[in-house]
Design a protein around this motif. Structure first.
Motif, short mmCIF file in Angstrom:
data_model
loop_
_atom_site.label_atom_id
_atom_site.label_comp_id
_atom_site.label_asym_id
_atom_site.label_seq_id
_atom_site.Cartn_x
_atom_site.Cartn_y
_atom_site.Cartn_z
N GLY A 198 0.81 -1.22 0.00
CA GLY A 198 0.00 0.00 0.00
C GLY A 198 0.84 1.26 0.00
O GLY A 198 0.53 2.23 -0.69
N ASN B 270 2.08 1.73 -3.38
CA ASN B 270 0.98 2.16 -4.23
C ASN B 270 0.71 3.65 -4.06
O ASN B 270 0.56 4.39 -5.03
CB ASN B 270 -0.27 1.34 -3.90
CG ASN B 270 -1.39 1.59 -4.89
OD1 ASN B 270 -1.15 1.98 -6.02
ND2 ASN B 270 -2.62 1.37 -4.47
N GLN C 154 -6.97 2.91 0.50
CA GLN C 154 -6.00 1.82 0.37
C GLN C 154 -5.42 1.47 1.72
O GLN C 154 -5.27 0.29 2.08
CB GLN C 154 -4.88 2.25 -0.59
CG GLN C 154 -3.72 1.27 -0.69
CD GLN C 154 -4.09 0.05 -1.50
OE1 GLN C 154 -4.50 0.16 -2.65
NE2 GLN C 154 -3.94 -1.12 -0.92
#
Length: 500
Positions: free
Chosen positions: A35, A38, A286
């Motif tokens: 995450g 990301n 997220q």
């Protein structure tokens, strides 16, 4: 199933269900690492894309990316259903049948959606709705992004069912590295908006494709070998999936459709600003998934006592995460946005603040909603989710007409507060008044603590230039938070139900 989840002790001799603490911890760590990568990739990717084609040029593709996100969840809930069904049947006798059936269903449904998307998108592009390269953008979005990503959800579901998040997160990191590299090449060669679209669409679907092709080597569950597709398995998947699908579609539409609305009402630059703000909101969501996704298989067949314990821990973590982020962005969004996107998109600031605070408000019901989904009750929150979606989209539309982006930001906050009241009423009916009291009390403590920390940091660093304001302000904010958290740790844990 109705009524509150009983807070009873686990009966003696009942074995713990779900993964051990070590596996659950590793899953959270994998989620966190993937995450963070990301989020970092998304933050860096947008400035690269804007540098390549500009805010106005990127607006056409931003609209399609938003639509792509919405259509992607129109998978009839097959992905979440496969995870839930495999987790609920640990003996594995029907795993191969379920997996084979889901694969064929994904293939058929993705073909249907592709035909519908092309049938609607190409005539709109021909009319000039998406700029001079609109037809190319439609083809890239559907064939390069939607179909691979939708088929890839089958592979990701297999990994999630086996509680193996590491490979999927590795695939996501690889896709983001390729996206950043591709955008850098596009910028260097002046490739234009279609090249940007190809890079973003292909890397959007790549993690799922890798999970589908390579995921079988990581897990012994949900293999298709020896299985056969059956109407019975499909009915089992759709029984849960259609309910989860309606909820997921509403949630995604709430997040992504404002980009389309902003483009239609206020132009491409406004769509780009909304797209940037949605990426910040997406980063928070997220981060929330880091905490909730590993819990899904763990509580699918757990006892009521374990369900209540998991829900209390998740609620505290989700509230802390989003309130800490929302308070800091409220104080320091202007310098952060300026450093991130430049002064040309300063209209993004109120949207970033509003969406971050709306996410913090919505985190109050996130853990109970996840528990309901995992226990096979996704319909529990469909009513408030429908109201929240309608209020959000109507508010954004009216706000844009009335006062542009600042008006939309105010409308987002008003819709979030009103919708959360409804969510809490449903939570009280399903899980009991004590759960709502825990959530509200925990939120008040965390909001007070984070508000004091953000106010102190702003007083110290708010007048500095962008970079130093963020660096010094962040340092002061974290220091005050740590001191405050140490002071209220005991009352906070008791209030949130994590210590008796």
């Amino acid at each position: 199933m109705s009524g509150a989840v009983p807070v009873s002790e686990e009966p003696a001799g009942v074995p713990a269900t779900g993964p051990g603490r070590g596996l659950l911890g590793r899953n959270v760590l994998f989620n966190a690492a993937g995450g963070l990568a990301n989020i970092a990739g998304q933050i860096v990717a947008l400035p690269l894309a804007l540098a390549a084609v500009g805010a106005e040029g990127y607006g056409d593709w931003a609209v399609w990316m938003a639509l792509l996100q919405v259509v992607l969840v129109a998978d009839l809930g097959l992905g979440p259903a496969l995870v839930q069904r495999l987790a609920a049947e640990p003996d594995g006798t029907s795993h191969a049948d379920l997996s084979r059936t889901a694969l064929l269903a994904f293939g058929c449904w993705s073909s249907v959606l592709a035909v519908v998307a092309l049938g609607l998108g190409l005539p709109m592009a021909a009319s000039g709705a998406f700029g001079p390269r609109g037809t190319d953008l439609v083809l890239v979005a559907v064939l390069g992004g939607l179909v691979p990503a939708l088929l890839g959800r089958w592979g990701q579901a297999r990994l999630y069912a086996a509680q193996l998040f590491g490979p999927d997160r590795a695939f996501q990191v690889l896709a983001l590295v390729l996206r950043l590299g591709g955008l850098a090449v596009v910028l260097a060669v002046d490739g234009g908006i279609v090249a940007v679209a190809v890079v973003e669409a292909v890397t959007f679907g790549l993690p799922g494709v890798l999970a589908a092709v390579l995921g079988g080597r990581y897990t012994g569950v949900a293999r298709t070998s020896g299985g056969r597709a059956s109407g019975r398995a499909l009915a089992s998947l759709l029984h849960f999936g259609l309910r989860a699908f309606s909820l997921g579609l509403l949630l995604t539409a709430t997040v992504q459709l404002p980009v389309v609305i902003a483009g239609a009402i206020a132009g491409n630059t406004a769509a780009t600003a909304f797209s940037a703000a949605v990426r910040v909101q997406g980063a928070l969501r997220q981060a929330q998934s880091w905490l909730t996704e590993p819990l899904l298989p763990n509580i699918a067949a757990a006892t009521p006592a374990r369900v209540r314990q998991a829900m209390s821990r998740a609620s505290l973590a989700l509230l802390a995460l989003t309130i800490v982020a929302g308070a800091f962005l409220t104080a320091f969004a202007p310098p952060l946005v300026s450093l991130w996107l430049g002064a040309g998109l300063d209209g993004t600031v109120p949207l970033v603040v509003a969406l971050a605070l709306a996410t913090a408000i919505g985190s109050a019901h996130t853990a109970p909603q996840v528990v309901g989904n995992a226990r096979g009750e996704p319909w529990t929150y469909v009513g408030p989710t429908l109201v929240a979606c309608a209020a959000h989209l109507l508010g954004v539309t009216l706000g844009l007409y009335a006062a542009g982006l600042p008006g939309a930001a105010v409308a987002v906050l008003v819709a979030a507060v009103l919708s959360e009241v409804y969510y809490m009423l449903v939570t009280r009916r399903r899980f009991g008044a004590s759960v709502v009291r825990q959530i509200v009390s925990t939120s008040c403590i965390l909001t007070t603590l984070c508000g004091l920390a953000a106010g102190t940091a702003f007083l110290v660093a708010g007048s500095l230039t962008d970079l130093w304001s963020v660096l010094l302000g962040g340092t002061v904010y974290l220091a005050v938070l740590c001191l405050g958290a140490a002071a209220v740790r005991g009352p906070l844990l008791r209030t949130s139900g994590n210590r008796t």
